[in-house]
Design an enzyme around this catalytic site. Structure first.
Site, PDB file in Angstrom:
ATOM      1  N   SER A 250      43.548  49.513  42.903  1.00 16.73           N
ATOM      2  CA  SER A 250      42.150  48.070  43.273  1.00 16.73           C
ATOM      3  C   SER A 250      41.732  49.309  44.342  1.00 16.73           C
ATOM      4  O   SER A 250      40.730  49.988  43.735  1.00 16.73           O
ATOM      5  CB  SER A 250      42.265  46.756  43.834  1.00 16.73           C
ATOM      6  OG  SER A 250      41.510  45.834  43.970  1.00 16.73           O
ATOM      7  N   ASP A 342      43.228  41.717  33.666  1.00 20.17           N
ATOM      8  CA  ASP A 342      42.718  41.632  35.097  1.00 20.17           C
ATOM      9  C   ASP A 342      41.393  41.261  34.893  1.00 20.17           C
ATOM     10  O   ASP A 342      40.691  41.751  34.297  1.00 20.17           O
ATOM     11  CB  ASP A 342      42.709  43.407  35.243  1.00 20.17           C
ATOM     12  CG  ASP A 342      42.617  43.601  37.108  1.00 20.17           C
ATOM     13  OD1 ASP A 342      41.641  42.869  37.126  1.00 20.17           O
ATOM     14  OD2 ASP A 342      42.570  44.840  37.160  1.00 20.17           O
ATOM     15  N   HIS A 377      45.788  41.905  37.611  1.00 16.40           N
ATOM     16  CA  HIS A 377      45.254  43.215  38.094  1.00 16.40           C
ATOM     17  C   HIS A 377      46.572  43.777  39.224  1.00 16.40           C
ATOM     18  O   HIS A 377      46.490  45.374  39.641  1.00 16.40           O
ATOM     19  CB  HIS A 377      44.323  42.555  39.328  1.00 16.40           C
ATOM     20  CG  HIS A 377      44.046  43.470  40.170  1.00 16.40           C
ATOM     21  ND1 HIS A 377      42.691  44.815  39.607  1.00 16.40           N
ATOM     22  CD2 HIS A 377      44.112  43.733  41.512  1.00 16.40           C
ATOM     23  CE1 HIS A 377      42.468  44.926  40.493  1.00 16.40           C
ATOM     24  NE2 HIS A 377      42.658  45.068  41.865  1.00 16.40           N
TER      25      HIS A 377
END
Ligand SMILES: *[C@@H]1O[C@H](CO)[C@@H](O)[C@H](O)[C@H]1NC(C)=O
Ligand SMILES: *[C@@H]1O[C@H](CO)[C@@H](O)[C@H](O)[C@H]1NC(C)=O
Length: 440
Positions: A250, A342, A377
């Site tokens: 991330s 995601d 994600h």
């Protein structure tokens, strides 16, 4: 006649003791379990159930419904679960399909903080197909198993040097070892378990804290901070200074791409980017990025009443290079893991844009992209449960939201298993086997 009676008697005795066997009972979190039940009646319905109590005292459970074969055996790696929190032949379904027990707090995330202790699971077998009220049933048998991030002999060292905060994990053995600087996302804090597991696989790995809950405004995080962290890892006597990698998830992935594209000091042999993007840009500090993100939050769309879909905040990908990390400047191999569903970051669009930039710049051959359809994600080490959405608070903000991460449990679990295998193999190849590149 007598023979038959004895056989009958024997078979009743045998039937009275169904036997649950699990290997290993003490192992690593990324090790596959072998779970077998013997001595059942032929075609007997049984439920296998796992339960885990988190450090925050929340209970997580998973279960599968099985029917024994003609020999009275259930082999989890070969037999299908007919229903439960997972279906089909799933050797690790009792791990990856874990979810909070009914009545739990909402928005929970499965997070291990103390890696010096194992994850503990109680695996039980129940007669019949049970779906709820497990505590009111008496299991036929229960076993306790331990799953570790840190292998025996891995050392954990606190790093508090030149303002840098992190934890270094050193593999067992004489060393020095290739090193990995490991960074998590915008949730902040010090997250150690992936670095601990990387050390278990032979890499001296430093989990780096770069956003601290509560004290965010005090912490001046900028390029220097990451460069200092990199140098601390590089100069450690147990680390090979010419065999280094960056790994990020991330926001950590963005940091990774930005640093390897721009820093004269951070010049690793390779990097791994999980669910990342080369957008947005760093100007002077991460505080500015987050302020900017907060402003853009106003544009967000909400799926449910409070579910936040962050990916839209970052779209469209800006066309101008000055608003993103110039990945055309990267000179080391990059492994990019993308969850096809995601909802938190526009990782698919980012991967496409990165490919185009690198194609033009002539370094496209350095980029390996793996897209996992149906994955969200939070692509974590294998067998950890899937979260479609969890409570989240952005650093520097008091507002809590329910962050939608995306993905479905089964494809997400498959993605975690495959991406972890590829990550470890990639790091092994680049840091142990490849000849270090001469940087110009
Ligand atoms: C039952 O056990 C026998 C003898 O061990 C074996 O040959 C057979 O394949 C087993 N059957 C099943 C369904 O596993
Ligand atoms: C998540 O937020 C909701 C709403 O504020 C709250 O009811 C719940 O207890 C929170 N869960 C956790 C794990 O903090």
């Amino acid at each position: 006649m007598k023979m038959l009676a004895v056989k009958r008697l024997l078979s009743t005795v045998v039937q009275a003791c169904p036997l649950l066997s699990i290997k290993p009972t003490r192992g690593l979190v990324d090790e596959k379990l072998q779970i077998v039940v013997r001595n059942l009646r032929p075609k007997q319905a049984v439920t296998l159930h796992s339960v885990h109590q988190s450090e925050d005292k929340d209970f997580w459970e998973a279960f599968g419904h099985y029917v024994s074969d003609d020999n009275g055996t259930v082999t989890v790696a070969k037999d299908a679960s007919l229903s439960g929190t997972y279906v089909g032949v799933e050797a690790m379904g009792l791990m990856w399909s874990l979810r909070p027990v009914p009545g739990s707090r909402t928005g929970l995330r499965f997070l291990k903080k103390d890696v010096l202790s194992p994850l503990v699971f109680h695996i039980s077998m129940y007669d019949g197909h049970v779906s709820q009220g497990f505590t009111q049933h008496t299991p036929l048998e229960s076993l306790v198993i331990e799953r570790w991030y840190m292998a025996p002999g891995v050392q954990r060292i606190d790093i508090r040097e030149r303002g840098v905060r992190g934890t270094l994990f050193i593999p067992p053995g004489p060393g020095p070892f290739p090193g990995v600087l490991d960074m998590w996302g915008g949730g902040g804090g010090l997250v150690e378990y992936r670095a601990a597991l990387l050390a278990t696989h032979g890499f001296a790995s430093m989990a780096l804290e770069y956003l601290t809950s509560g004290e965010f405004k005090k912490l001046k995080v900028d390029v220097n901070y990451f460069e200092m962290a990199y140098q601390i890892l590089q100069n450690h006597p147990m680390v090979r200074r010419d065999r280094l990698a960056l790994c990020g998830l991330s926001l950590g992935s963005y940091v990774t791409l930005f640093m390897v594209a721009t820093s004269k000091i951070i010049q690793p042999q390779c990097c791994v980017c999980i669910s990342g993007s080369h957008v947005p840009p760093v100007k002077t500090s991460f505080y500015e990025i987050l302020l900017d993100m907060k402003k853009r939050l106003e544009k967000h769309r909400r799926e449910n009443i409070q579910e936040l879909i962050w990916r839209d905040v970052m779209l469209p990908i800006p066309a101008e290079l000055c608003f993103k990390a110039d990945v055309g400047q990267i000179t080391c191999p990059v492994l990019l893991m993308v969850g096809g569903d995601d909802q938190s970051w526009p990782t698919l669009e980012s991967a496409e844009d990165m490919e185009q930039i690198m194609e033009k710049a002539g370094n496209r051959h350095l980029l390996q992209v793996h897209i996992y359809p149906g994955a969200g994600h939070l692509i974590e080490p294998p067998y950890s449960p899937h979260h479609r959405a969890t409570n989240f608070s952005l650093q520097g903000s008091k507002d809590k939201v329910l962050m939608l991460w995306g993905g479905q449990a089964k494809p997400h679990a498959d993605a975690q298993e495959d991406s972890w295998e590829k990550t470890v193999a990639f790091l092994q190849q680049q840091l142990y086997h490849a000849t270090p590149q001469v940087k110009l």
